[in-house]
Write a protein that holds these residues in place. Structure first.
Motif, PDB file in Angstrom:
ATOM      1  N   TRP A  29      14.525  17.263 -11.162  1.00 12.48           N
ATOM      2  CA  TRP A  29      13.750  16.145 -10.606  1.00 12.48           C
ATOM      3  C   TRP A  29      12.255  16.396 -10.601  1.00 12.48           C
ATOM      4  N   ILE A  81       5.687  16.142  -5.190  1.00  8.59           N
ATOM      5  CA  ILE A  81       6.038  17.073  -4.108  1.00  8.59           C
ATOM      6  C   ILE A  81       7.460  17.594  -4.300  1.00  8.59           C
ATOM      7  N   VAL A  83      10.362  19.808  -1.620  1.00  8.52           N
ATOM      8  CA  VAL A  83      10.642  20.413  -0.310  1.00  8.52           C
ATOM      9  C   VAL A  83      11.803  21.398  -0.479  1.00  8.52           C
ATOM     10  N   ARG A  88      15.009  19.862   4.056  1.00  4.06           N
ATOM     11  CA  ARG A  88      14.978  18.426   3.744  1.00  4.06           C
ATOM     12  C   ARG A  88      15.581  17.584   4.873  1.00  4.06           C
ATOM     13  N   GLY A  89      15.239  16.320   4.868  1.00  6.35           N
ATOM     14  CA  GLY A  89      15.824  15.390   5.834  1.00  6.35           C
ATOM     15  C   GLY A  89      15.246  15.493   7.228  1.00  6.35           C
ATOM     16  N   GLN A  90      14.077  16.137   7.369  1.00  6.80           N
ATOM     17  CA  GLN A  90      13.470  16.307   8.700  1.00  6.80           C
ATOM     18  C   GLN A  90      12.038  15.807   8.745  1.00  6.80           C
ATOM     19  N   GLY A  91      11.656  15.056   7.741  1.00 10.09           N
ATOM     20  CA  GLY A  91      10.298  14.502   7.761  1.00 10.09           C
ATOM     21  C   GLY A  91       9.242  15.356   7.074  1.00 10.09           C
ATOM     22  N   GLY A  93       8.869  16.043   3.795  1.00 12.52           N
ATOM     23  CA  GLY A  93       8.348  15.372   2.602  1.00 12.52           C
ATOM     24  C   GLY A  93       7.367  14.275   2.975  1.00 12.52           C
ATOM     25  N   ARG A  94       7.725  13.495   3.978  1.00 11.50           N
ATOM     26  CA  ARG A  94       6.844  12.413   4.423  1.00 11.50           C
ATOM     27  C   ARG A  94       5.503  12.989   4.919  1.00 11.50           C
ATOM     28  N   ASN A 120      16.898   9.320  -8.566  1.00 10.70           N
ATOM     29  CA  ASN A 120      16.482  10.259  -7.510  1.00 10.70           C
ATOM     30  C   ASN A 120      16.332   9.475  -6.206  1.00 10.70           C
ATOM     31  N   LEU A 126      11.884   7.577  -0.035  1.00 15.63           N
ATOM     32  CA  LEU A 126      10.670   8.086   0.616  1.00 15.63           C
ATOM     33  C   LEU A 126       9.446   7.321   0.119  1.00 15.63           C
ATOM     34  N   GLU A 129       9.348   3.730   1.299  1.00 18.67           N
ATOM     35  CA  GLU A 129       8.987   3.625   2.726  1.00 18.67           C
ATOM     36  C   GLU A 129       7.501   3.842   2.942  1.00 18.67           C
TER      37      GLU A 129
HETATM   38  C1  COA Z   1      12.439  13.917  -2.293  1.00 14.57           C
HETATM   39  C2  COA Z   1      12.138  14.992  -1.259  1.00 14.57           C
HETATM   40  C3  COA Z   1      10.699  15.487  -1.487  1.00 14.57           C
HETATM   41  C4  COA Z   1      12.249  14.378   0.142  1.00 14.57           C
HETATM   42  O1  COA Z   1      11.809  15.351   1.093  1.00 14.57           O
HETATM   43  P1  COA Z   1      12.396  15.349   2.604  1.00 14.57           P
HETATM   44  O2  COA Z   1      11.565  16.328   3.371  1.00 14.57           O
HETATM   45  O3  COA Z   1      13.849  15.536   2.593  1.00 14.57           O
HETATM   46  O4  COA Z   1      12.064  13.855   3.050  1.00 14.57           O
HETATM   47  P2  COA Z   1      11.876  13.355   4.564  1.00 14.57           P
HETATM   48  O5  COA Z   1      12.780  14.110   5.467  1.00 14.57           O
HETATM   49  O6  COA Z   1      10.417  13.345   4.868  1.00 14.57           O
HETATM   50  O7  COA Z   1      12.447  11.877   4.442  1.00 14.57           O
HETATM   51  C5  COA Z   1      11.609  10.783   4.318  1.00 14.57           C
HETATM   52  C6  COA Z   1      12.402   9.604   3.771  1.00 14.57           C
HETATM   53  O8  COA Z   1      12.916   9.927   2.485  1.00 14.57           O
HETATM   54  C7  COA Z   1      14.198   9.322   2.309  1.00 14.57           C
HETATM   55  N1  COA Z   1      15.215  10.370   2.151  1.00 14.57           N
HETATM   56  C8  COA Z   1      15.074  11.686   2.375  1.00 14.57           C
HETATM   57  N2  COA Z   1      16.223  12.325   2.080  1.00 14.57           N
HETATM   58  C9  COA Z   1      17.094  11.378   1.678  1.00 14.57           C
HETATM   59  C10 COA Z   1      18.435  11.392   1.213  1.00 14.57           C
HETATM   60  N3  COA Z   1      19.122  12.532   1.117  1.00 14.57           N
HETATM   61  N4  COA Z   1      19.012  10.215   0.844  1.00 14.57           N
HETATM   62  C11 COA Z   1      18.321   9.057   0.904  1.00 14.57           C
HETATM   63  N5  COA Z   1      17.039   8.985   1.335  1.00 14.57           N
HETATM   64  C12 COA Z   1      16.443  10.125   1.714  1.00 14.57           C
HETATM   65  C13 COA Z   1      14.459   8.519   3.548  1.00 14.57           C
HETATM   66  O9  COA Z   1      13.949   7.246   3.320  1.00 14.57           O
HETATM   67  C14 COA Z   1      13.617   9.239   4.565  1.00 14.57           C
HETATM   68  O10 COA Z   1      13.244   8.416   5.621  1.00 14.57           O
HETATM   69  P3  COA Z   1      14.086   8.402   6.997  1.00 14.57           P
HETATM   70  O11 COA Z   1      14.082   9.824   7.475  1.00 14.57           O
HETATM   71  O12 COA Z   1      13.306   7.473   7.831  1.00 14.57           O
HETATM   72  O13 COA Z   1      15.446   7.933   6.602  1.00 14.57           O
HETATM   73  C15 COA Z   1      13.132  16.179  -1.355  1.00 14.57           C
HETATM   74  O14 COA Z   1      14.445  15.669  -1.371  1.00 14.57           O
HETATM   75  C16 COA Z   1      12.950  17.074  -2.570  1.00 14.57           C
HETATM   76  O15 COA Z   1      12.145  18.001  -2.562  1.00 14.57           O
HETATM   77  N6  COA Z   1      13.715  16.814  -3.635  1.00 14.57           N
HETATM   78  C17 COA Z   1      13.662  17.643  -4.853  1.00 14.57           C
HETATM   79  C18 COA Z   1      12.360  17.504  -5.605  1.00 14.57           C
HETATM   80  C19 COA Z   1      12.029  16.060  -5.901  1.00 14.57           C
HETATM   81  O16 COA Z   1      12.895  15.245  -6.212  1.00 14.57           O
HETATM   82  N7  COA Z   1      10.734  15.744  -5.799  1.00 14.57           N
HETATM   83  C20 COA Z   1      10.247  14.409  -6.090  1.00 14.57           C
HETATM   84  C21 COA Z   1      10.067  14.258  -7.551  1.00 14.57           C
HETATM   85  S1  COA Z   1       9.554  12.601  -7.969  1.00 14.57           S
END
Ligand code: COA
Length: 147
Positions: A29, A81, A83, A88-91, A93-94, A120, A126, A129
């Motif tokens: 990704w 970005i 994470v 993950r799933g704790q804010g 990334g946001r 993805n 994310l 939102e």
């Molecule tokens: C995408 C990524 C950066 C999200 O990071 P994260 O820290 O888990 O995200 P957050 O906890 O800040 O979540 C923010 C929002 O993202 C979305 N989200 C996060 N994890 C999710 C999941 N497993 N399924 C669906 N939506 C998800 C939700 O909308 C979430 O908002 P909510 O908490 O209000 O529901 C992380 O999954 C990651 O590093 N993935 C691999 C690398 C990648 O794909 N990078 C982006 C390349 S374009």
């Protein structure tokens, strides 16, 4: 958790995050550059107009991101970005995205851009939102956000 622009002291911790991301399959990704120790060290020594930064928890780097394009002369910089899987799933990334938006704005950007694979789901949600308008271009979604 604190935000830090990359610097030479973060080389080892960033290399560990890159290794963990590779082990978790994140390269499918997220592949702006190789996720190697050499690249971590090179980025930590980087001195230019683009932004490379991390979120640090204690001594661990839990997330990495960049806003780049200024060095290459693009008008609209591009964000990316990743994470650590365990965080993950704790804010996280946001938080990093919001911080990177602030950095871009502070450098005069009025818009930022990113690309994301259509399947993805976590990243798409994310970005949506956060207000990105995503549009399909080939196999990827391209998103823009006005700052
Ligand atoms: C995408 C990524 C950066 C999200 O990071 P994260 O820290 O888990 O995200 P957050 O906890 O800040 O979540 C923010 C929002 O993202 C979305 N989200 C996060 N994890 C999710 C999941 N497993 N399924 C669906 N939506 C998800 C939700 O909308 C979430 O908002 P909510 O908490 O209000 O529901 C992380 O999954 C990651 O590093 N993935 C691999 C690398 C990648 O794909 N990078 C982006 C390349 S374009």
């Amino acid at each position: 958790m604190r935000y830090e622009p990359l610097n030479p002291d973060l080389g080892d911790a960033l290399a560990e995050l890159f290794e963990a991301l590779r082990a978790a399959g994140a390269e499918r990704w997220f592949h702006p550059h190789p996720l190697t120790r050499e690249e971590a060290e090179r980025l930590c020594a980087y001195d230019g107009d683009d932004v490379y930064a991390v979120l640090v928890d204690g001594t661990r780097v839990v997330a990495y991101g960049m806003v780049r394009g200024w060095d290459a002369g693009y008008e609209i910089p591009r964000l990316g970005i990743a994470v650590h899987r365990a965080e993950r799933g704790q804010g996280v990334g946001r938080t990093l995205m919001e911080r990177l938006h602030e950095e871009a704005q502070a450098r005069g950007a009025t818009q930022v851009r990113l690309t994301v694979y259509a399947d993805n789901e976590p990243a798409r949600r994310l970005y949506e939102e956060l207000g990105y308008e995503l549009e399909l271009k080939g196999d990827d979604l391209v998103g823009y956000l006005a700052l």
